[in-house]
Design a protein around this motif. Structure first.
Motif, PDB file in Angstrom:
ATOM      1  N   ASP A  31       9.349   9.097   1.947  1.00 58.27           N
ATOM      2  CA  ASP A  31       8.926   7.854   2.580  1.00 58.27           C
ATOM      3  C   ASP A  31       7.422   7.826   2.797  1.00 58.27           C
ATOM      4  O   ASP A  31       6.783   8.863   2.975  1.00 58.27           O
ATOM      5  CB  ASP A  31       9.608   7.694   3.950  1.00 58.27           C
ATOM      6  CG  ASP A  31      11.113   7.611   3.829  1.00 58.27           C
ATOM      7  OD1 ASP A  31      11.592   7.059   2.828  1.00 58.27           O
ATOM      8  OD2 ASP A  31      11.803   8.096   4.730  1.00 58.27           O
ATOM      9  N   ASP A  32       6.894   6.601   2.800  1.00 61.41           N
ATOM     10  CA  ASP A  32       5.521   6.360   3.216  1.00 61.41           C
ATOM     11  C   ASP A  32       4.476   7.030   2.327  1.00 61.41           C
ATOM     12  O   ASP A  32       3.509   7.618   2.810  1.00 61.41           O
ATOM     13  CB  ASP A  32       5.352   6.820   4.676  1.00 61.41           C
ATOM     14  CG  ASP A  32       4.383   5.943   5.442  1.00 61.41           C
ATOM     15  OD1 ASP A  32       4.235   4.760   5.070  1.00 61.41           O
ATOM     16  OD2 ASP A  32       3.779   6.445   6.400  1.00 61.41           O
ATOM     17  N   LEU A  33       4.681   6.951   1.001  1.00 65.22           N
ATOM     18  CA  LEU A  33       3.712   7.493   0.047  1.00 65.22           C
ATOM     19  C   LEU A  33       2.766   6.396  -0.405  1.00 65.22           C
ATOM     20  O   LEU A  33       3.127   5.215  -0.443  1.00 65.22           O
ATOM     21  CB  LEU A  33       4.435   8.063  -1.176  1.00 65.22           C
ATOM     22  CG  LEU A  33       5.427   9.187  -0.908  1.00 65.22           C
ATOM     23  CD1 LEU A  33       6.200   9.510  -2.174  1.00 65.22           C
ATOM     24  CD2 LEU A  33       4.705  10.418  -0.403  1.00 65.22           C
ATOM     25  N   VAL A  34       1.570   6.759  -0.779  1.00 60.39           N
ATOM     26  CA  VAL A  34       0.590   5.793  -1.285  1.00 60.39           C
ATOM     27  C   VAL A  34       1.085   5.222  -2.619  1.00 60.39           C
ATOM     28  O   VAL A  34       1.556   5.960  -3.491  1.00 60.39           O
ATOM     29  CB  VAL A  34      -0.790   6.457  -1.459  1.00 60.39           C
ATOM     30  CG1 VAL A  34      -1.775   5.498  -2.122  1.00 60.39           C
ATOM     31  CG2 VAL A  34      -1.327   6.920  -0.116  1.00 60.39           C
ATOM     32  N   ASN A  35       0.972   3.924  -2.776  1.00 60.42           N
ATOM     33  CA  ASN A  35       1.411   3.245  -3.988  1.00 60.42           C
ATOM     34  C   ASN A  35       0.323   3.328  -5.059  1.00 60.42           C
ATOM     35  O   ASN A  35      -0.356   2.356  -5.355  1.00 60.42           O
ATOM     36  CB  ASN A  35       1.754   1.778  -3.683  1.00 60.42           C
ATOM     37  CG  ASN A  35       2.336   1.072  -4.884  1.00 60.42           C
ATOM     38  OD1 ASN A  35       2.675   1.685  -5.882  1.00 60.42           O
ATOM     39  ND2 ASN A  35       2.453  -0.243  -4.780  1.00 60.42           N
ATOM     40  N   ASP A  36       0.186   4.519  -5.653  1.00 59.51           N
ATOM     41  CA  ASP A  36      -0.795   4.692  -6.722  1.00 59.51           C
ATOM     42  C   ASP A  36      -0.149   4.826  -8.097  1.00 59.51           C
ATOM     43  O   ASP A  36      -0.818   5.094  -9.087  1.00 59.51           O
ATOM     44  CB  ASP A  36      -1.705   5.889  -6.440  1.00 59.51           C
ATOM     45  CG  ASP A  36      -0.952   7.202  -6.344  1.00 59.51           C
ATOM     46  OD1 ASP A  36       0.288   7.202  -6.508  1.00 59.51           O
ATOM     47  OD2 ASP A  36      -1.595   8.229  -6.097  1.00 59.51           O
TER      48      ASP A  36
ATOM     49  N   PHE B  68       0.823  -1.211   0.000  1.00 59.52           N
ATOM     50  CA  PHE B  68       0.000   0.000   0.000  1.00 59.52           C
ATOM     51  C   PHE B  68       0.856   1.260   0.000  1.00 59.52           C
ATOM     52  O   PHE B  68       0.440   2.311  -0.476  1.00 59.52           O
ATOM     53  CB  PHE B  68      -0.933  -0.016   1.219  1.00 59.52           C
ATOM     54  CG  PHE B  68      -1.865   1.151   1.286  1.00 59.52           C
ATOM     55  CD1 PHE B  68      -2.887   1.302   0.359  1.00 59.52           C
ATOM     56  CD2 PHE B  68      -1.712   2.107   2.268  1.00 59.52           C
ATOM     57  CE1 PHE B  68      -3.741   2.390   0.407  1.00 59.52           C
ATOM     58  CE2 PHE B  68      -2.564   3.200   2.333  1.00 59.52           C
ATOM     59  CZ  PHE B  68      -3.581   3.341   1.401  1.00 59.52           C
ATOM     60  N   LYS B  69       2.079   1.172   0.523  1.00 56.22           N
ATOM     61  CA  LYS B  69       2.971   2.332   0.629  1.00 56.22           C
ATOM     62  C   LYS B  69       4.275   2.091  -0.129  1.00 56.22           C
ATOM     63  O   LYS B  69       4.671   0.940  -0.358  1.00 56.22           O
ATOM     64  CB  LYS B  69       3.310   2.629   2.101  1.00 56.22           C
ATOM     65  CG  LYS B  69       2.122   2.953   2.963  1.00 56.22           C
ATOM     66  CD  LYS B  69       1.657   4.359   2.726  1.00 56.22           C
ATOM     67  CE  LYS B  69       0.566   4.735   3.711  1.00 56.22           C
ATOM     68  NZ  LYS B  69       0.271   6.146   3.677  1.00 56.22           N
ATOM     69  N   VAL B  70       4.943   3.183  -0.515  1.00 60.86           N
ATOM     70  CA  VAL B  70       6.240   3.106  -1.180  1.00 60.86           C
ATOM     71  C   VAL B  70       7.203   4.117  -0.575  1.00 60.86           C
ATOM     72  O   VAL B  70       6.790   5.111   0.030  1.00 60.86           O
ATOM     73  CB  VAL B  70       6.147   3.369  -2.705  1.00 60.86           C
ATOM     74  CG1 VAL B  70       5.294   2.323  -3.388  1.00 60.86           C
ATOM     75  CG2 VAL B  70       5.643   4.766  -3.002  1.00 60.86           C
ATOM     76  N   ASP B  71       8.482   3.844  -0.755  1.00 56.76           N
ATOM     77  CA  ASP B  71       9.553   4.796  -0.470  1.00 56.76           C
ATOM     78  C   ASP B  71      10.225   5.105  -1.798  1.00 56.76           C
ATOM     79  O   ASP B  71      10.422   4.208  -2.621  1.00 56.76           O
ATOM     80  CB  ASP B  71      10.589   4.209   0.486  1.00 56.76           C
ATOM     81  CG  ASP B  71      10.032   3.942   1.871  1.00 56.76           C
ATOM     82  OD1 ASP B  71       9.028   4.582   2.252  1.00 56.76           O
ATOM     83  OD2 ASP B  71      10.604   3.100   2.578  1.00 56.76           O
TER      84      ASP B  71
ATOM     85  N   GLY C  90       8.449  -0.917  -2.701  1.00 59.17           N
ATOM     86  CA  GLY C  90       7.161  -1.155  -2.061  1.00 59.17           C
ATOM     87  C   GLY C  90       7.290  -1.647  -0.638  1.00 59.17           C
ATOM     88  O   GLY C  90       8.270  -2.301  -0.276  1.00 59.17           O
ATOM     89  N   SER C  91       6.284  -1.347   0.165  1.00 55.41           N
ATOM     90  CA  SER C  91       6.287  -1.763   1.575  1.00 55.41           C
ATOM     91  C   SER C  91       6.214  -3.281   1.733  1.00 55.41           C
ATOM     92  O   SER C  91       6.579  -3.823   2.770  1.00 55.41           O
ATOM     93  CB  SER C  91       5.133  -1.101   2.328  1.00 55.41           C
ATOM     94  OG  SER C  91       3.890  -1.439   1.743  1.00 55.41           O
TER      95      SER C  91
END
Length: 78
Positions: free
Chosen positions: A40-45, A24-27, A66-67
């Protein structure tokens, strides 16, 4: 202190393959020369905006992780 504009920056939109980058999150890590910056901690869209100093011109290597695993990467011209 109030929120205020501090200067002009150059923005670059990037995209990545959400099928390769899991979770759900990416760096995001952007490296230019010996300097690196992270978001850090951005939405994986599949899209994000990176900022650079207004006068910056050159290449930046970007890695999206990806997280829950998986990466996508590439070099962009700014």
């Amino acid at each position: 202190m109030a929120v205020e504009k501090i200067g002009q920056r150059k923005t670059v939109e990037i995209s990545w393959d959400v099928e390769k980058v899991k979770g759900f999150k990416v760096d995001i890590k952007a490296t230019r020369g010996s300097e690196a910056s992270t978001r850090d901690d951005l939405v994986n869209d599949g899209v994000a905006t990176l900022t650079y100093p207004k006068g910056f011109k050159g290449e930046s290597h970007v890695t999206v992780t990806g997280s829950k695993g998986g990466t996508d990467e590439g070099t962009i011209s700014v």
